[in-house]
Design an enzyme around this catalytic site. Structure first.
Site, short mmCIF file in Angstrom:
data_model
loop_
_atom_site.label_atom_id
_atom_site.label_comp_id
_atom_site.label_asym_id
_atom_site.label_seq_id
_atom_site.Cartn_x
_atom_site.Cartn_y
_atom_site.Cartn_z
CE LYS A 100 7.94 9.18 -9.14
NZ LYS A 100 6.88 10.18 -9.09
CB VAL A 153 8.92 4.74 -11.42
CG1 VAL A 153 8.36 6.10 -11.79
CG2 VAL A 153 8.31 3.66 -12.29
CE LYS A 191 13.32 2.31 -3.99
NZ LYS A 191 12.56 1.66 -2.92
NE ARG A 220 10.59 0.96 4.60
CZ ARG A 220 10.47 -0.22 4.02
NH1 ARG A 220 10.78 -0.36 2.75
NH2 ARG A 220 10.03 -1.26 4.70
CD GLN A 280 7.27 -8.07 3.45
OE1 GLN A 280 6.44 -8.89 3.05
NE2 GLN A 280 7.77 -7.15 2.65
CD GLU A 333 4.50 9.73 -10.56
OE1 GLU A 333 5.17 9.62 -11.62
OE2 GLU A 333 4.42 10.80 -9.92
CD GLN A 337 9.89 -7.83 -3.01
OE1 GLN A 337 9.77 -7.72 -1.80
NE2 GLN A 337 9.20 -7.09 -3.86
N GLY A 383 0.80 -1.22 0.00
CA GLY A 383 0.00 0.00 0.00
C GLY A 383 0.83 1.26 0.00
CG HIS A 393 3.14 0.84 -5.51
ND1 HIS A 393 3.38 1.80 -4.56
CD2 HIS A 393 3.67 -0.31 -5.01
CE1 HIS A 393 4.03 1.27 -3.53
NE2 HIS A 393 4.22 -0.02 -3.78
#
Lengths: 282, 282
Positions: free
Chosen positions: B184, B176, B149, B187, B61, B35, B153, B31, B37
């Site tokens: 972006k 992005v 990014k 955090r 996590q 941008e 992961q 959530g 996402h």
């Protein structure tokens, strides 16, 4: 019936079947089929449009000193039996196909494993949970069938499916027995002739424990002593465990009540047999 | 657009959509959409019949000293953004819905995690792999979208999907950036105003490293020193790591060649930022 050896082809076939709205019944096995397996296949056949049988002896669930290399294999016989039962697909991959590289992930089981078979087979259920997760992703079943003979395995698989939200139903099927009561198993062929006669003692001990419960016994230790004595006096087998737990939580009980499992493992010369009885005590 | 909060309802909806032959694009997020996402959602929108966005801040996590409770949340804003992007379903479960009991199984990641973010976040990628496995079973996507990014992961998820044979495609989408080059991130709102200005140093250091490589530098250590110096002299941030590995294997390199990742993590007062550059060196 189609025999499929690659993951990609199996997934493609299943996606096609599912796109046509077909339900998929899945029976995962290590092969060397016996009537226990055939019972699972028959039930899958009744309840689904498509039946997939997997035959894969999974090295991940055998310990370093266990019987991976001597585990019995007879693919041509299995294929004939599957054909008789109107299986649609046999998925029969190689070890290389299933584990092409050192895996970067595995599924580990952190409850229900420190008792019964899990206790003497560290890592066994991690291997089971990992291969079953893979097979579920390859076969994408609507329903997956497991025998209650491996009751701890059923408890672990139910935990796996529920905790990781696999979109499928686990169907647990009753133990199938030889005429004398011995639970059917691929490993029974490794009993010496004399041991085969004695091996019924597992079933008889469970029945004896049930009789004691019916007569009012509620102390698990008394039943465990009873079963140990029966096995020692009636066979050359060595008791690996005789235990009683709540089911499916597999927690120890001070007093027998609710749903319980009485479970046995007995070592013979070349083979270790297991059996169990799940009871509901009022 | 439907907002769904239970696993059962989500699985039922998806099974219905899939039975109609629809492809499912899935964007898993925690959530507080930005941008980055939205780029994932836009690509999912272009490539699939149905788009599912999950919004779930996954406690598994986060380490005990990490920012689970302060991780930014704004569901109403996320809902409005998702609506703009023509998302079909938001899956927004509670922690209790996702973890109703102490789980009996988890997915663990045993490679690609002892470097970069994994090194300073023990167990982090186990938590990611476990929740992503659950979400994949709940949403049953055709394609799942992840941002580059979090390059580690992506490497871990690609290992997960490949090793456990999830029947889906992982789509890795480019980073992005803000106008000044800062990657972006949800955090970024936790940067102090002065730190926000300095934070572009991550991107600038990566560009500086790339320039050195273009000019012939092949020694990873020289680049690491270069980046450390740039960050120290141009910000109050503390370098958590500046590392270079092969990609996606994440193995150390003596000499730069092939596909590599240059990755940075820098700690500011209330937030730790990451950035990376993946390059193909001839």
């Amino acid at each position: 019936m189609k025999v499929i050896t690659t993951i990609k082809e199996m997934q493609t076939e299943i996606k096609q079947q599912k796109s046509e709205g077909k339900s998929i019944g899945f029976v995962p096995t290590m092969g060397y089929l016996h009537e226990g397996h055939l019972t699972l296949i028959k039930q899958a056949r009744q309840e689904n449009d498509i039946v997939v049988l997997s035959i894969f002896v999974n090295p991940l669930q055998f310990g370093p000193t266990e019987d991976f290399s001597t585990y019995p294999r007879d693919f041509e016989r299995d294929r004939a039996l599957a054909e008789c039962e109107h299986v649609d697909y046999i998925f029969h991959p190689t070890v290389k196909e299933m584990y092409p590289t050192e895996p970067s992930v595995k599924v580990i089981v952190q409850a229900r494993t420190d008792v019964l078979c899990g206790k003497s087979r560290p890592g066994h259920f991690d291997g089971v949970a990992t291969v079953v997760s893979k097979l579920f992703h390859i076969v994408m079943p609507t329903r997956a069938y497991f025998g209650k003979k491996d009751a701890q395995q059923v408890a672990v698989i139910e935990g796996l499916v529920s905790d990781l939200n696999f979109p499928l139903e686990v169907v647990a099927v009753d133990i199938v027995r030889e005429e004398d009561g011995l639970a059917k198993s691929s490993r029974n062929v490794n009993l010496l002739p004399e041991e085969r006669k004695q091996a019924v003692v597992l079933y008889k001990s469970l029945q004896e424990a049930k009789r004691a419960i019916d007569q009012g016994e509620r102390n698990p230790n008394s039943l465990i002593i009873l079963m140990n004595e029966m096995i020692m006096s009636n066979s050359s087998g060595v008791v690996d465990y005789a235990e009683i737990y709540s089911y499916p939580q597999l927690k120890p009980l001070e007093k027998l009540e609710g749903k319980i499992i009485i479970a046995l493992a007995v070592k013979f010369t070349k083979v270790r047999l297991i059996d169990n009885l799940i009871l509901d005590i009022e």
